[in-house]
Design an enzyme around this catalytic site. Structure first.
Site, PDB file in Angstrom:
ATOM      1  N   ASP A   1       0.219  -8.618  -6.523  1.00 21.95           N
ATOM      2  CA  ASP A   1      -0.218 -10.020  -6.510  1.00 21.95           C
ATOM      3  C   ASP A   1       0.445 -10.810  -7.625  1.00 21.95           C
ATOM      4  OD1 ASP A   1      -1.890  -9.155  -4.535  1.00 21.95           O
ATOM      5  OD2 ASP A   1      -3.708  -9.144  -5.764  1.00 21.95           O
TER       6      ASP A   1
ATOM      7  N   SER B   1       0.845  -1.204   0.000  1.00 19.06           N
ATOM      8  CA  SER B   1       0.000   0.000   0.000  1.00 19.06           C
ATOM      9  C   SER B   1       0.877   1.250   0.000  1.00 19.06           C
ATOM     10  CB  SER B   1      -0.911   0.018   1.233  1.00 19.06           C
ATOM     11  OG  SER B   1      -1.701  -1.143   1.242  1.00 19.06           O
TER      12      SER B   1
ATOM     13  N   HIS C   1       1.264 -12.986   0.032  1.00 18.69           N
ATOM     14  CA  HIS C   1       1.778 -12.795  -1.328  1.00 18.69           C
ATOM     15  C   HIS C   1       2.813 -13.859  -1.738  1.00 18.69           C
ATOM     16  CE1 HIS C   1      -0.364  -8.965  -2.066  1.00 18.69           C
ATOM     17  NE2 HIS C   1      -0.517  -9.118  -0.765  1.00 18.69           N
TER      18      HIS C   1
ATOM     19  N   ASN D   1       7.610   8.639   5.987  1.00 22.00           N
ATOM     20  CA  ASN D   1       8.658   7.666   6.293  1.00 22.00           C
ATOM     21  C   ASN D   1       8.050   6.291   6.111  1.00 22.00           C
ATOM     22  OD1 ASN D   1      10.560   5.940   7.213  1.00 22.00           O
ATOM     23  ND2 ASN D   1      10.764   6.811   9.252  1.00 22.00           N
TER      24      ASN D   1
HETATM   25  C1  LIG Z   1      -3.460  -5.746  -5.745  1.00 18.44           C
HETATM   26  C2  LIG Z   1      -2.979  -5.311  -4.384  1.00 18.44           C
HETATM   27  N1  LIG Z   1      -2.398  -4.105  -4.261  1.00 18.44           N
HETATM   28  C3  LIG Z   1      -1.945  -3.668  -3.066  1.00 18.44           C
HETATM   29  C4  LIG Z   1      -2.064  -4.435  -1.929  1.00 18.44           C
HETATM   30  C5  LIG Z   1      -1.569  -3.914  -0.613  1.00 18.44           C
HETATM   31  O1  LIG Z   1      -0.428  -4.576  -0.151  1.00 18.44           O
HETATM   32  P1  LIG Z   1      -0.051  -4.506   1.422  1.00 18.44           P
HETATM   33  O2  LIG Z   1      -0.972  -5.444   2.125  1.00 18.44           O
HETATM   34  O3  LIG Z   1       1.370  -4.973   1.459  1.00 18.44           O
HETATM   35  O4  LIG Z   1      -0.215  -3.116   1.863  1.00 18.44           O
HETATM   36  C6  LIG Z   1      -2.679  -5.680  -2.010  1.00 18.44           C
HETATM   37  C7  LIG Z   1      -2.827  -6.489  -0.782  1.00 18.44           C
HETATM   38  O5  LIG Z   1      -3.030  -7.640  -0.749  1.00 18.44           O
HETATM   39  C8  LIG Z   1      -3.146  -6.133  -3.266  1.00 18.44           C
HETATM   40  O6  LIG Z   1      -3.757  -7.323  -3.396  1.00 18.44           O
END
Ligand SMILES: Cc1ncc(COP(=O)(O)O)c(C=O)c1O
Length: 438
Positions: A191, A84, A217, A285
């Site tokens: 993904d 994210s 993941h 950060n």
């Molecule tokens: C397509 C996609 N983008 C972004 C994310 C966000 O990743 P994170 O959980 O590491 O913040 C996910 C989370 O599973 C995702 O499936």
């Protein structure tokens, strides 16, 4: 430094006692949709790194970055504390004043998919941009090029799409379209680590790409992610935004890497003001730590084996569901696409003698995990309903709405070994046979 032999033995013993050789108990233990798989090597790397007590980004981050860079064939990799955060940094970088007239401004439009994970969409809105949502095609769960073309307006400045569940969208043609209209392209490959299109890794086609290393993941560092950059200019902006917005690029714990620490001149600041405290971006950060990267290095070496397990599990499920195609829309990939499936997606057809709910409740009772298609149609989620920055096509989002009501996915992850796979296949077949003869 390396672990002493005593410590290494102790870690291995702990791994064996706590994690290894746990026989699967059908109907008692869960068949996970996603989950980490690891060996004693990850624990050793973590303990060794903990004993070095560097804690912030350091040599492991540098090595992990460089391994990803050569594997994915990109100009630069910037590690982050989540996928994210990687998405937030990617969109924020395109809004940076450092890009001059090329930067995205409030009111500009970014084309993105309505079906997906919220933090692909969120950074668009968080930066005051308009998200122009496009529909998906059932089976691929990605938009087609025509969906994207139809969404373009004179305000469109970028396309930001995820390769849904590790299945490539038409990234070659989308890239050509972006080149034709002067748009930035960001690929959310969170993904899709290990997947490619026409032999080129996903995440390396766009101006920027993103990865997640959350335990669900393809590989994990616990929390973690990365931004993949195809230009030094964007990499510099992403790095600065990640590191408080600073202009200086010294690694944590280092000073004067540029050897001009007190020799720089910035308008408005006193001559020679410490470069370490010069801020050229409005930053955050969002760094990864060395402890995470130490795990990441070992996990990355396992990626080819993980991919084989995912492929085996996907094929086994596909073989079974092909016999019941009258009731399901089965997953498909496009020509040139080499998916690294995150899961096995299915849509229950209207004519099936059972609903999605019936099927996933049954699977749940057998302790077989399932997941919906993330947020389904995000435009219908409470956070986005009636948001003036969220634009829906005049034709609506029929494919995405169908996915909201009738799609779900099963696990194919590396944590699903042969006993778990056989049990899953057996339970699925029992259900489908029973409803077929009822
Ligand atoms: C397509 C996609 N983008 C972004 C994310 C966000 O990743 P994170 O959980 O590491 O913040 C996910 C989370 O599973 C995702 O499936």
């Amino acid at each position: 430094m390396g672990l002493s032999e005593d410590l290494r033995q102790a870690v291995r013993r702990h791994y064996t006692e706590r994690f290894a050789n746990r026989a699967f108990r059908p109907g008692v233990d869960w068949v996970p949709v996603s989950g980490k798989a690891f060996g004693p090597e990850e624990l050793e790397a973590l303990v060794e790194c903990a004993l070095e007590f560097w804690l912030t980004a350091g040599p492991h981050c540098r090595r992990f970055e460089s391994q990803l860079r050569s594997m994915l064939r990109v100009e630069a990799v910037v590690l982050t504390n989540s996928g994210s955060s990687a998405n937030l940094l990617a969109v924020s970088a395109l809004c940076s004043r450092s890009l001059g007239d090329r930067r995205l401004r409030e009111g500009d439009e970014v084309v993105t998919a309505a079906l997906g994970f919220p933090t692909t969409l969120n950074p668009i809105l968080q930066n005051g941009l308009t998200a122009s949502l496009v529909d998906c095609r059932l089976g691929t769960y990605n938009p087609d090029l025509s969906d994207i073309e139809a969404a373009l307006t004179p305000r469109t400045r970028a396309v930001f799409l995820a390769h849904c569940l590790g299945n490539p969208f038409e990234v070659d043609r989308v890239r050509e379209l972006c080149e034709e209209y002067g748009l930035f392209l960001i690929e959310d490959a969170c993904d899709a680590l290990g997947a490619s299109f026409d032999g080129r890794p996903l995440g390396s086609w766009g101006d920027l790409g993103t990865l997640s290393f959350y335990p669900a993941h393809h590989i994990t560092t616990g929390e973690g992610g990365a931004v993949l950059c195809q230009s030094g200019e964007l990499a510099g902006i992403v790095r600065s935004l990640r590191d408080w917005g600073r202009h200086c690029w010294c690694e944590p714990g280092h000073d004067n890497t540029c050897s001009r620490r007190y020799d720089t001149a910035f308008p408005g600041l006193p001559e020679g003001y410490d470069h370490k405290y010069v801020y050229s971006e409005i930053g955050y950060n969002l760094k990864m730590t060395d402890l995470q990267a130490a795990i990441g290095e070992v996990q990355l070496s396992r990626l080819p084996d993980f991919a084989k397990t995912r492929e085996r599990n996907f094929r086994a499920l596909d073989g079974l569901f092909k016999e019941y195609e009258e009731w399901f829309i089965l997953p498909r990939s496009i020509q040139g696409g080499e998916p690294s499936w995150f899961g096995y997606p299915l849509t229950v057809k209207d004519e099936a003698p059972f609903s999605r709910q019936d099927f996933i409740r049954y699977l749940d009772s057998k302790r077989i995990g399932t997941r919906l298609m993330f947020g389904g149609n995000l435009a219908r989620q409470p956070a986005y309903r009636d948001n003036p920055l969220v634009k829906i096509p005049p034709s609506g989002l029929p494919g995405t709405d169908k996915a909201l009501t009738s799609s779900f996915w099963l696990g194919v992850c590396q944590a699903i070994d042969e006993p778990r796979l056989s049990y899953m296949l057996q339970c699925i077949e029992e259900f489908l046979r029973a409803v077929g003869t009822a």
